[in-house]
Design a protein around this motif. Structure first.
Motif, mmCIF file in Angstrom:
data_model
loop_
_atom_site.group_PDB
_atom_site.id
_atom_site.type_symbol
_atom_site.label_atom_id
_atom_site.label_comp_id
_atom_site.label_asym_id
_atom_site.label_seq_id
_atom_site.Cartn_x
_atom_site.Cartn_y
_atom_site.Cartn_z
ATOM 1 N N THR A 1 0.838 -1.210 0.000
ATOM 2 C CA THR A 1 0.000 0.000 0.000
ATOM 3 C C THR A 1 0.874 1.261 0.000
ATOM 4 O O THR A 1 0.352 2.360 -0.159
ATOM 5 N N GLN B 1 -4.920 -3.075 -0.476
ATOM 6 C CA GLN B 1 -5.159 -4.512 -0.398
ATOM 7 C C GLN B 1 -6.460 -4.830 -1.132
ATOM 8 O O GLN B 1 -7.401 -4.050 -1.123
ATOM 9 N N ASN C 1 3.717 3.409 6.060
ATOM 10 C CA ASN C 1 2.278 3.222 6.347
ATOM 11 C C ASN C 1 1.696 2.029 5.582
ATOM 12 O O ASN C 1 0.531 2.066 5.175
ATOM 13 N N GLU C 2 2.482 0.984 5.416
ATOM 14 C CA GLU C 2 2.015 -0.254 4.787
ATOM 15 C C GLU C 2 0.933 -0.885 5.682
ATOM 16 O O GLU C 2 1.152 -1.111 6.872
ATOM 17 N N ALA C 3 -0.219 -1.155 5.083
ATOM 18 C CA ALA C 3 -1.363 -1.662 5.857
ATOM 19 C C ALA C 3 -1.002 -2.913 6.648
ATOM 20 O O ALA C 3 -1.374 -3.058 7.822
ATOM 21 N N TYR D 1 0.570 -2.882 10.261
ATOM 22 C CA TYR D 1 -0.164 -2.490 11.471
ATOM 23 C C TYR D 1 -0.276 -3.655 12.449
ATOM 24 O O TYR D 1 -0.379 -3.439 13.657
#
Lengths: 298, 298
Positions: free
Chosen positions: B113, B176, B277-279, B282
């Motif tokens: 992402t 995604q 900030n790659e999903a 998290y």
């Protein structure tokens, strides 16, 4: 005039109707810590986390799309008993019941993976909604107003149709399960303008609003290309990707098949695509919504 | 010299290692329909769908991240028996075994992402990999080369470490569970250049390559801001969002807390963030990776 729609006494701000749309969920936390941010003198504000289980699972929903469960018929059907159907009935009891709701106005916060910017989706086009759109656009020039008034509020199946007045704040592009600051800030700002509008409306102190403005009225939904077995065989054309609210004319390429073939749109009107390539719409093989550009007279 | 690494006889192209990274999955379908697209004269090409169950579930994984299951120790540990751990052992049997693999070269296809563009992640910096990076960058000026050679290939736990040579093709930004044509086209093109490179390498017919090029060498991973209970209290600063491979200097804002406080990066080197900030990160509350810019001598 003192009809019910003319004074908003109770407002609910709803986040996390879809569990992987993070902006509303994190804004709710902030507002619960500092309620003054969403309180105004002329109404009570409640914050509601609609689908906490889906958020825990980091999914849009567990069993079915929560934001399609609020038709009067489905709310009355006790055989619809999966998680989201049950949660919908609980929310209807908490905020509604739909048709005679204790909540006067619902703001339902959503994200999209589409490049829709800060969009305000109005479910009806009465004076209250027309003015709200004008006010939000005046305060926030990036804002886009989308009209989904093709059916009455009562006929809508969205969460925000529980109350007599309700809107959807739809901000993107943001991947599912991500928090982007730009998107969060847009949602925070648009929500504040809506609350200010309601407060000024209640006080009869609305500023001078523009006489008219541009909006996009929902017209139809397009499917992704499928073969005879319903298998996806193509994708949104690269020219259309991210081009939400840009005009699409008959003959323009709209899809590219995986074998390289380009497919054109053969419509008889100037269309304004939005929700282009929204991740959640793949469940139903939907490619985008098409709107017509309209002028809203305030 | 005719050591094993000098001739690549068997290549595996792997897609769907993560079930919601769609580009590789749809490219596999295309290549399975038209195998000539990925066949070359000097080697055999196999295509492998690594995690079909996660794709069916429209998730990154069912039980654990597949692309962390390929350490020699974990592959040998039969108590690790969940879906991805079992599938990893099956893939190791199919393509490996790691340390003495029947497959000479693995190309593992991924999406992010993050705004990383078409990135080629090299797991080692021997002559073969240094030349491959040069060739791909020469053919595809947008390409970015990332070096993750901080450990040996054998010590890596990635799927592409099964074989003696392996790379990760990492293309973004793509949410995604979405197919973007621009991202698909980049992945298709980069894979073709890699296959061409291997073919030319096998034939000893590589073109003249640049003497050196710029790459980004992995250095460290940063976490998102957390409170003492491990709860996320902030997000990537808007200035850093989408700024993958742009320099970050000590004192630059890097996070914004949900209360509005800005947090600066206090590093002692010029960092190049990526996977911003790659999903999927998290899950472990990771914010981004930081690299140092290096010059690769070919």
């Amino acid at each position: 005039m003192t009809t019910r729609t003319n004074t908003i006494d109770t407002v609910a701000i709803v986040g996390g109707t879809h569990g992987n749309e993070f902006s509303g969920i994190y804004l709710l936390r902030k507002w619960q810590q500092t309620p003054s941010l969403v309180s105004r003198d002329t109404f009570q504000t409640e914050t509601v986390f609609a689908n906490p289980k889906a958020f825990e699972a980091n999914k849009r929903y567990l069993d079915c799309d929560m934001n399609r469960q609020f038709s009067l018929e489905d709310l009355a059907n006790n055989d619809l008993a999966n998680y989201e159907q049950s949660r919908a009935k609980a929310l209807n009891a908490q905020l509604g019941p739909k048709g005679d709701a204790k909540t006067d106005f619902i703001i339902d916060l959503h994200n999209t993976t589409s490049n829709m910017g800060p969009s305000l989706i109005l479910l009806q086009s009465d004076a209250f909604n027309r003015q709200m759109g004008a006010y939000v656009k005046m305060k926030m020039p990036d804002a886009v107003v989308v009209l989904e008034d093709q059916v009455t509020v009562e006929e809508h199946y969205f969460l925000s149709s529980i109350s007599e007045q309700g809107v959807i704040v739809e901000i993107g592009p943001q991947p599912q399960s991500v928090i982007r600051q730009d998107i969060l800030d847009w949602m925070d700002e648009m929500t504040a303008h809506i609350l200010d509008f309601v407060d000024l409306h209640n006080q009869g102190r609305l500023p001078e609003l523009p006489a008219s403005y541009e909006a996009f009225k929902y017209h139809e939904t397009l499917k992704l290309p499928e073969d005879e077995n319903g298998e996806r065989i193509g994708m949104v054309h690269r020219n259309v990707q991210d081009a939400d609210f840009k005009p699409l004319k008959s003959g323009d390429p709209i899809f590219t098949l995986f074998d390289g073939t380009e497919v054109s749109w053969e419509g008889d009107y100037e269309a304004y695509p939005h929700f282009i390539n929204e991740a959640a719409y793949y469940d139903n093989n939907l490619a985008m919504s098409l709107a017509k550009k309209v002028t809203v007279e305030v």
